[in-house]
Every structure is written in structure tokens, then in C-alpha cells.
Design a protein around this motif. Structure first.
Motif, short mmCIF file in Angstrom:
data_model
loop_
_atom_site.label_atom_id
_atom_site.label_comp_id
_atom_site.label_asym_id
_atom_site.label_seq_id
_atom_site.Cartn_x
_atom_site.Cartn_y
_atom_site.Cartn_z
N PRO A 270 0.81 -1.22 0.00
CA PRO A 270 0.00 0.00 0.00
C PRO A 270 0.85 1.27 0.00
CG PRO A 270 -0.09 -1.11 2.16
CD PRO A 270 0.81 -1.92 1.29
N TYR A 271 0.30 2.33 -0.61
CA TYR A 271 1.01 3.62 -0.69
C TYR A 271 -0.02 4.72 -0.43
CZ TYR A 271 4.16 7.24 -2.48
OH TYR A 271 4.98 8.33 -2.60
N ILE B 198 -0.83 8.51 -0.94
CA ILE B 198 -0.36 9.67 -1.72
C ILE B 198 -0.29 10.91 -0.84
CG2 ILE B 198 -0.86 11.18 -3.71
CD1 ILE B 198 -1.98 8.76 -5.14
N GLY B 199 -1.22 11.04 0.12
CA GLY B 199 -1.19 12.19 1.04
C GLY B 199 0.13 12.25 1.79
N CYS B 200 0.59 11.11 2.29
CA CYS B 200 1.88 11.06 3.02
C CYS B 200 3.04 10.87 2.06
CB CYS B 200 1.92 9.89 4.00
SG CYS B 200 0.69 9.87 5.29
N GLU B 201 2.76 10.48 0.82
CA GLU B 201 3.79 10.04 -0.13
C GLU B 201 4.64 8.96 0.55
OE1 GLU B 201 3.84 10.65 -3.22
OE2 GLU B 201 3.45 12.75 -3.72
N GLU B 202 3.96 7.96 1.09
CA GLU B 202 4.70 6.98 1.89
C GLU B 202 4.23 5.55 1.61
OE1 GLU B 202 4.22 7.59 6.10
OE2 GLU B 202 5.91 6.30 6.60
N PHE B 203 5.19 4.65 1.48
CA PHE B 203 4.88 3.23 1.43
C PHE B 203 4.47 2.82 2.83
CE2 PHE B 203 8.22 4.05 -1.73
CZ PHE B 203 7.61 3.57 -2.87
N LYS B 204 3.32 2.17 2.93
CA LYS B 204 2.80 1.80 4.26
C LYS B 204 2.92 0.30 4.46
CE LYS B 204 0.99 5.92 5.39
NZ LYS B 204 1.37 6.70 6.57
N LEU B 205 2.84 -0.10 5.71
CA LEU B 205 2.72 -1.53 6.01
C LEU B 205 1.23 -1.79 6.24
CD1 LEU B 205 5.72 -1.90 8.47
CD2 LEU B 205 5.57 -2.74 6.11
N PRO B 206 0.74 -2.97 5.87
CA PRO B 206 -0.69 -3.22 6.08
C PRO B 206 -1.12 -2.91 7.51
CG PRO B 206 0.31 -4.98 4.80
CD PRO B 206 1.44 -4.07 5.20
#
Ligand code: MSP
Length: 520
Positions: free
Chosen positions: A129-130, A132-140
Motif C-alpha cells: 500500500p502507498y 499519496i497524502g503522506c507520499e509513503e509506502f505503508k505496512l498493512p
């Protein structure tokens, strides 16, 4: 000051230009401005950098929605919104970096190639998951019901062949760094969060994207652009010439500024600055920053104020009513730096009236009026024996307390120390009753002494408050009739009693903090 002396180097985050600044952004920038002005007032060489983060999907999507090219969108926002707001808030930054500038893009590409040559970059597949607001790759596990917890928006699922940075390799060195240098990440709660994150295990980081092209091309694979955070974090170093020949202009600037003394960031972007950024520097063999300081959020309705949630307040909404200096003062005075705080119109109104208009503004205007009335408008001559030793030592204590607090980014503590002294001076005037003493001609020397001591105290207050409220204190300084510029007054010299020249003419200037109009 020798040109080889290292400058005190402070940065703010570079702001996304998808929208105009709100008071949350202004909070960071004003804090940076106050701290750098304080260090300048200490006589130090200072370098203060701010700027804009212009690449990535967030800015691209906003530009597309507005039917303009991303570059045009950025140019417009930077020139019409960001730079004018900083100017209106009296921000004295030494440089403004935009990540679309060639000086930045070229140095990012060189830095990245160097990391690849050193073996810290490899190709791989990213799936996950990514936001766009944070411009960050997230962990589930970061998500709440599939949404980003900060933006409350659904995330994208990314599946791409990308370039990766060996972030995990630097985890032991980072843990050691924070344990050995507790001051390098503050406040303590932020450092603990970073250590817990590092100790929980960290994966390598995807540092390129291939599904859009608004970014810096990866030099050896131009179908990919550099991941926006990898690009953005480097601004702190590219703006001061990282990687340039040491004999060149850029190389000399880098030697003079690096390592950076303070990166000011909001707590939402702490990990980028305290994990990824120092790891990038370690990989390149460059010294890590001396301090990352994470401040809290300005909240609205208990949540981080943000434009995307339509809770953003523009600085002008507040400065139009209270003035710029009260704005600069209020947030640093009211909220302990490092903690969250809510903006309240009522609280700001109350502090404006009691602390700024009454305690400080009235004290100054009463003094000037009394010097005009009782001393023909000129600072009276008094013998050294008439100096008030109690006020003098209270001032010396105030200066050292304020200096320790300000340099530790305890803005509230620093301002409190200064305003406590202001209260004390008010107490002195109330107790000495110069208006009563003035009625007895035989007590003229006593009257002069009271007014001189009060004027000296106000001279000191003007200098100490100058970094926080530059325009108002300049007005006050001019009305005290002092020949030297207020900027030339050193913090270390403020407490020296007896600096006002007898005979210099005071003038009634504009009211420092006018009565507030009733807000409709
Ligand atoms: N572009 C990145 C930073 C890159 S730095 C290499 C970014 N930009 S931002 O515009 O979204 O936020 C910039 C800063 O503003 C962050 O430090 C953030 O914490 C701060 N703030 C944004 N909203 C805020 C509040 N409501 N309150 C306090 N600060 C807030 O992140």
C-alpha cells in the motif's frame, strides 16, 4: 567573525506545493525563524533554509486536476502563495530551495549514483500500500480499515519493479547513534519512538517509481523517477553544495554549514528524518545531522489541522486581526514546543491583551510618556550609584535563563523568562510611583533614577523580544532613540546596565499592540 567559522545551520521541512500555507506550516517556519534570529542576536554566523517539495504524485495530481502542467502549478504556488506568506510573516531565511531547481536535481542524481557505486542500491519488486497524502509506502498494519490513519483516505496498491536502498543495513548504526547521542533526536518521546521503530526491524526502502514521470530521473534508468522523499530529504544537503569540489563555492558552503545543527520537523515526518535521512548520509559517508527536533501539531477539533480535511486556517486570517508579531509570539508562547496544541481565538485574544498590550506595550508607552513629561523627552543622566541593582541582577538571570531555554528549543520557557522580567519591571514602576515622586521637585534625582532604570529594562526587553517580534521591537527601539541598530545588540551584552545614553531623545511611536476591534 572568520569566514571559516561553522555556521549555525537550521532547516524547516520543505513544504508540498499542492496548496497554500496554513498556520500549521507557519508554526514550523516561525519557530525556525525565531531560533535563527536568536542565534544571530548571539553574534553567531547563521544559515537558515526553507523551501518547497515539488515532485511526486500529490503535487502532480493537484496540477492535473487544475489543468496545468506540474511545473507551472509549482511556479505559481511558490511565487503567489509560499514566498509571499513567508515575507508577510517576516521570515528571514537565507535561502529558499525548490526541488525542481537544477542545483538540486543534479546533486540528487550525483548522490544517488554514488550510493549505487558504493553498493547500497539494488533492483527489486515493491508490492504494497502507498498513501499519496503522506507520499509513503505503508505496512498493512499501519492502516485503519484500509485507510491512512493521518489522511483518512484509501491507499493505492503499488506493484512495481523499483530500485531499493539498503536501509536495513544501517539499523545497528542508527540505534548506536541515538543511544550515544540522546540530544540528536528530541524531544525524548520522539527519540524513544524512533528507537522502538528501529528495534522493531526495518525493511529496505523502494526509492524509485515507474508509473509516473514527475520527478528526478534515476540517472542510470531514466524510465524511473526518484521517490519523492528520497529526493526531498536531500534538499538540506543539495542547497549547501553537497558533493561539490571542496574548493568551489558549493564545496566551501558545505564545509561551513555541515553537519546541520537543527532539522525542525513535525512529528508526522519524524521517521523520514530520523531513520531514512541519516541512513542515506551514513551510506554516503557524510556526517549525520546534530539534531532532529519533532514538534507537535496544531489541532482543530482534536485532529491535525490540514487543508485536505478543510480545517486549514490561513495565517492572514489571524494576522489581519492580531498583527504579525502577535501571531509569531502566540503559538510559541502558548504551546510547549514538542507537544500538540489547539488554536483558540479566545486564548489568543486574552494573551494579546494581557501579555502584549498591557504588560509590554503599556509599559513602554507609559515610560515614553513620562520621559516626555518629566524629562523634556530626553533620557535623564544618572550616576552609576542610581542603577537599581535588584532589577540589574534580575535581568542578568533572565538573560541566562532565556538563552538556555531558547537554545534548547524550549521557546515557551524562553518567552516566559522574558515576560516574567517584564512583569517585574511593571511591579517596579507600580512600587516606585514615579508620578507621585514627580510632584516633589526635591526628589528629581530619584525620579530620574526610576525612569532611567525602567528605560534600561525596556531596552533589554526590546532586544530579547526582537527575534520573536522583530517589527514591534524595532518600532520601540526607534522610539527609544538609540543610535545603534537593534540587530547589532548581542544577547551576551544585554544585561550590562547603563547602555542608554543620557540626553538621547525619545519619541512617542505607534501604539505597539493596538486595542483589538470586536471580531464579528
Ligand atoms: N514535503 C514534506 C516534507 C519534506 S521535508 C524533506 C511534507 N510537507 S507538508 O507540507 O505536508 O508538511 C510540512 C510540515 O508542516 C511538516 O513538518 C508538518 O508536520 C507541518 N505541519 C503540517 N500541518 C501541521 C499542523 N496542523 N500542525 C503543525 N505542523 C503541521 O511533509
Amino acid at each position: 567573525m572568520s569566514s571559516s567559522q561553522k555556521s549555525f545551520y537550521l532547516t524547516t521541512p520543505i513544504y508540498y506545493v499542492n496548496d497554500a500555507p496554513h498556520i500549521g506550516h507557519a508554526y514550523t517556519t516561525v519557530a525556525g525563524d525565531v531560533l535563527t534570529r536568536w542565534h544571530r542576536q548571539k553574534g553567531e554566523s547563521v544559515w537558515f533554509l526553507t523551501g518547497t517539495d515539488e515532485h511526486g504524485q500529490k503535487v502532480l495530481n493537484t496540477a492535473t486536476k487544475n489543468n496545468v502542467s506540474p511545473q507551472d502549478w509549482c511556479d505559481r504556488l511558490v511565487e503567489d502563495a509560499w514566498k509571499p506568506v513567508w515575507k508577510s510573516l517576516n521570515i528571514a531565511n537565507d535561502d529558499f530551495i525548490r526541488t525542481t531547481e537544477p542545483r538540486h536535481m543534479e546533486r540528487v542524481q550525483r548522490f544517488l549514483s554514488d550510493l549505487k557505486d558504493k553498493g547500497f542500491i539494488y533492483s527489486g519488486k515493491y508490492e504494497g500500500p502507498y498513501c499519496i497524502g503522506c507520499e509513503e509506502f505503508k505496512l498493512p498494519g499501519d492502516l485503519i480499515e484500509g485507510k491512512c490513519p493521518i489522511h483518512s483516505t484509501p491507499v493505492e496498491n503499488v506493484s512495481e519493479e523499483n530500485w531499493f536502498f539498503k536501509l536495513s543495513h544501517f539499523v545497528p548504526a542508527l540505534i548506536e547513534h541515538y543511544k550515544a547521542n540522546p540530544d540528536s533526536c528530541q524531544p525524548a518521546s520522539a527519540r524513544n519512538e524512533v528507537l522502538a521503530f528501529l528495534e522493531g526491524g526495518v525493511q529496505d526502502l523502494s526509492i524509485s517509481r515507474s508509473t509516473f514521470d514527475w520527478g528526478i530521473p534515476v540517472p542510470w534508468d531514466t524510465k524511473q523517477v526518484v521517490y519523492v522523499w528520497f529526493d526531498a530529504l536531500l534538499n538540506y544537503a543539495t542547497a549547501v553544495g553537497v558533493g561539490d569540489d571542496p574548493t568551489s563555492e558549493g564545496g566551501k558552503k558545505f564545509a561551513q554549514t555541515w553537519p546541520c545543527d537543527v532539522h525542525l520537523v513535525g512529528k508526522d515526518i519524524l521517521r523520514f528524518h530520523a531513520v531514512i535521512w541519516p541512513a542515506m548520509l551514513m551510506a554516503a559517508g557524510i556526517e549525520v545531522p546534530l539534531k532532529v527536533f519533532a514538534h507537535g501539531w496544531l489541532l482543530v477539533g482534536g485532529e491535525k489541522m490540514s487543508k485536505s480535511k478543510l480545517t486549514g486556517i490561513a495565517p492572514a486570517d489571524i494576522t489581519d486581526h492580531f498583527g504579525v508579531d502577535a501571531f509569531r509570539y502566540y503559538f510559541l508562547r502558548a504551546i510547549p514546543f514538542g507537544q500538540d496544541g489547539s488554536f483558540s481565538w479566545e486564548d489568543m485574544n486574552a494573551r494579546y491583551t494581557s501579555e502584549l498590550a498591557n504588560d509590554f506595550g503599556n509599559l513602554a508607552s507609559r515610560l515614553i510618556a513620562m520621559i516626555e513629561k518629566y524629562c523634556d523627552g530626553a533620557i535623564p543622566a544618572v550616576p552609576a550609584t542610581a542603577h537599581d541593582s535588584i532589577l540589574e541582577s534580575a535581568l542578568a538571570e533572565t538573560v541566562s535563563k532565556a538563552d538556555v531555554a531558547m537554545c534548547a528549543l524550549d521557546f515557551q520557557g524562553g518567552i516566559n523568562a522574558i515576560m516574567d522580567f517584564c512583569k517585574r519591571v511593571n511591579g517596579y514602576v507600580t512600587e516606585k510611583e514615579p508620578w507621585v515622586v514627580a510632584k516633589d521637585e526635591t526628589r528629581k534625582a530619584e525620579l530620574d533614577a526610576i525612569l532611567y532604570n525602567t528605560a534600561e529594562s525596556i531596552r533589554a526587553l526590546a532586544v530579547l523580544l526582537h527575534p520573536i517580534m522583530p517589527a514591534t521591537t524595532q518600532t520601540l527601539w526607534s522610539s527609544l532613540g538609540i543610535a545603534q541598530a537593534i540587530e547589532s545588540q548581542k544577547i551576551s551584552d544585554v544585561a550590562r546596565w547603563g547602555q542608554l545614553k543620557p540626553g538621547s531623545v525619545v519619541t512617542k511611536g505607534a501604539v505597539l499592540f493596538p486595542r483589538l476591534e470586536e471580531k464579528q
